[in-house]
Design an enzyme around this catalytic site. Structure first.
Site, short mmCIF file in Angstrom:
data_model
loop_
_atom_site.label_atom_id
_atom_site.label_comp_id
_atom_site.label_asym_id
_atom_site.label_seq_id
_atom_site.Cartn_x
_atom_site.Cartn_y
_atom_site.Cartn_z
N GLU A 1 1.01 -1.39 -0.03
CA GLU A 1 -0.10 0.03 0.04
C GLU A 1 0.88 1.22 -0.01
O GLU A 1 1.77 1.36 0.78
CB GLU A 1 -0.98 -0.07 1.29
CG GLU A 1 -1.94 1.23 1.32
CD GLU A 1 -2.54 1.35 2.52
OE1 GLU A 1 -4.02 1.04 2.44
OE2 GLU A 1 -2.22 2.07 3.48
N THR B 1 -0.95 11.81 11.69
CA THR B 1 -0.29 11.21 12.83
C THR B 1 -0.81 11.40 14.28
O THR B 1 -0.90 10.61 15.00
CB THR B 1 1.33 11.93 12.57
OG1 THR B 1 1.72 11.66 11.44
CG2 THR B 1 2.25 11.39 13.76
P1 0O2 Z 1 -1.19 1.58 10.50
O1 0O2 Z 1 -1.18 1.51 11.97
O2 0O2 Z 1 -1.37 2.89 9.88
O3 0O2 Z 1 -0.69 0.57 9.67
P2 0O2 Z 1 -9.55 -0.53 7.04
O4 0O2 Z 1 -10.16 -2.02 6.65
O5 0O2 Z 1 -10.62 0.20 7.50
O6 0O2 Z 1 -8.49 -1.04 8.26
P3 0O2 Z 1 -8.32 -0.61 4.37
O7 0O2 Z 1 -9.75 -0.84 3.74
O8 0O2 Z 1 -7.71 -1.73 4.35
O9 0O2 Z 1 -8.77 -0.19 6.02
O10 0O2 Z 1 -7.72 0.58 3.85
P4 0O2 Z 1 -7.95 1.94 3.97
O11 0O2 Z 1 -8.78 2.44 4.49
O12 0O2 Z 1 -7.75 2.53 2.55
O13 0O2 Z 1 -6.41 2.31 4.60
C1 0O2 Z 1 -6.04 1.79 5.79
C2 0O2 Z 1 -4.80 2.77 6.27
O14 0O2 Z 1 -5.00 4.08 6.02
C3 0O2 Z 1 -4.64 2.54 7.69
O15 0O2 Z 1 -3.89 1.79 8.36
C4 0O2 Z 1 -4.07 4.24 8.26
O16 0O2 Z 1 -2.62 4.02 7.99
C5 0O2 Z 1 -4.70 4.96 7.17
N1 0O2 Z 1 -6.00 5.62 7.56
C6 0O2 Z 1 -7.27 5.22 6.91
N2 0O2 Z 1 -7.99 5.86 7.71
C7 0O2 Z 1 -7.48 6.61 8.54
C8 0O2 Z 1 -7.94 7.68 9.54
O17 0O2 Z 1 -9.27 7.99 9.63
N3 0O2 Z 1 -6.95 8.33 10.34
C9 0O2 Z 1 -5.62 8.12 10.33
N4 0O2 Z 1 -4.81 8.60 11.11
N5 0O2 Z 1 -5.33 7.06 9.28
C10 0O2 Z 1 -5.93 6.38 8.57
P5 0O2 Z 1 -4.09 1.07 9.46
O18 0O2 Z 1 -4.67 -0.49 9.24
O19 0O2 Z 1 -5.12 1.85 10.45
O20 0O2 Z 1 -2.71 0.74 10.47
#
Ligand code: 0O2
Ligand code: 0O2
Length: 211
Positions: free
Chosen positions: A138, A151
Site C-alpha cells: 500500500e 499522525t
Molecule cells: P497503520 O497503523 O497505519 O498501519 P480498514 O479495513 O478500514 O482498516 P483498508 O480498507 O484496508 O482499511 O484501507 P484504507 O482505509 O484505505 O487504509 C488503511 C490505512 O489508511 C490505515 O492503516 C491508516 O494508515 C490509514 N488511515 C485510514 N483511515 C484513517 C484515519 O481515519 N486516520 C488515520 N490516522 N489513518 C487512517 P491501519 O490499518 O489503520 O494501520
C-alpha cells in the site's frame, strides 16, 4: 502461523526496495535542481499484532491473509503541495517494475474522521530463491499538512482504543479543515516557494562542488 519472520521476509524486502527506489527519485530531482514532489519517504511492515487484529476484524482466515490484507507492506510518500500528489500518482502509473491494482482517493472524498490521503495498492515482484513472489504494497501519498493531522489522529486513536471522545473528535474535524485550508493557501504561493527552494538547492549544490 508457525514462522512469522519467514512469512514476512518478502514483505520486508519489498518495503526496503521501494524505499531505495523512491528515495532515488527524490535524489534525482534534487541533483537536477528541479522541485521534488517527494519531501520524504517512510516505510514499514505492519506489526504482527496489528495483522492479527485486522484478520479478526475482517473475519478472514489466515489462508486469506495474502489476498485480503493489502497493507502488510506500506510505503508513505509525503510531499509539500497537493499538486505534487498528482505528479507522484502519474509517476507511479508510468513505472514498469510493478502494477497498480487499486486506488482510493481520500482527498476528493475525505473519510468521516477527517482523514485525507491518496492510497494506491500495487503488486510488487520480490525475487526470492524459490522464484518470484508477488506481494501487495500500500502506497500512501499525502502532503505534510495531511501527514501532521493523520499522525496526531492515529496517536489519539491508539490512546482511546478507537473510541475518541466526542469533543476531541470535533476538534480533530476542525483541525482537519485547518490542514485543508493550509494546503489551499500554500498552493496559491507554490510557484514562489518552489523558485526560492530551487535557488537554495542550486546554491548548496554549487558549494558542495566547489569544496
Ligand atoms: P497503520 O497503523 O497505519 O498501519 P480498514 O479495513 O478500514 O482498516 P483498508 O480498507 O484496508 O482499511 O484501507 P484504507 O482505509 O484505505 O487504509 C488503511 C490505512 O489508511 C490505515 O492503516 C491508516 O494508515 C490509514 N488511515 C485510514 N483511515 C484513517 C484515519 O481515519 N486516520 C488515520 N490516522 N489513518 C487512517 P491501519 O490499518 O489503520 O494501520
Ligand atoms: P533524510 O536524508 O534525513 O531524508 P530505515 O532507517 O531505513 O529503517 P527509514 O524509513 O529511513 O528507516 O526511517 P524513518 O524513521 O521511517 O524515516 C524516514 C525518513 O523520513 C528519514 O529520513 C526521516 O528523517 C524522514 N522524516 C520523518 N519525518 C519527517 C518530517 O517531518 N520531515 C522531513 N523532511 N523528513 C522526515 P532518512 O531516510 O534518514 O533520510
Amino acid at each position: 502461523m508457525s514462522n512469522w519472520e519467514v512469512y514476512l521476509a518478502p514483505y520486508k524486502q519489498a518495503v526496503e526496495e521501494l524505499k531505495v527506489k523512491m528515495k532515488g527519485l527524490r535524489e534525482q530531482y534534487t541533483m537536477s535542481s528541479k522541485h521534488t514532489p517527494i519531501e520524504f519517504v517512510t516505510g514499514r511492515v505492519k506489526p504482527i499484532v496489528s495483522i492479527i487484529e485486522k484478520v479478526n476484524r475482517k473475519q478472514i482466515t489466515m489462508d486469506q491473509l495474502e489476498e485480503e490484507i493489502t497493507d502488510i507492506s506500506g510505503i508513505r510518500l509525503v510531499c509539500q503541495f497537493v499538486t505534487d500528489i498528482d505528479t507522484i500518482v502519474e509517476m507511479i502509473h508510468d513505472r514498469t517494475d510493478f502494477t497498480v491494482i487499486e486506488e482510493r482517493d481520500y482527498i476528493k472524498e475525505k473519510k468521516d474522521s477527517g482523514y485525507r490521503s491518496y492510497h494506491m495498492v500495487i503488486q510488487y515482484p520480490v525475487h526470492t530463491i524459490e522464484g518470484t513472489k508477488y506481494v501487495f504494497v500500500e502506497i500512501q501519498i499525502r502532503t505534510l499538512a495531511m501527514n501532521f493531522w493523520a499522525t496526531i489522529e492515529h496517536s489519539l486513536n491508539y490512546k482511546y482504543s478507537g473510541e475518541i471522545p466526542e469533543d476531541i473528535q470535533r476538534r480533530l474535524q476542525r483541525a482537519a479543515e485547518a490542514a485543508f485550508n493550509l494546503d489551499e493557501e500554500m498552493s496559491k504561493i507554490q510557484d514562489e516557494v518552489r523558485e526560492a527552494q530551487q535557488i537554495i538547492t542550486r546554491k548548496q549544490f554549487e558549494n558542495r562542488s566547489n569544496s
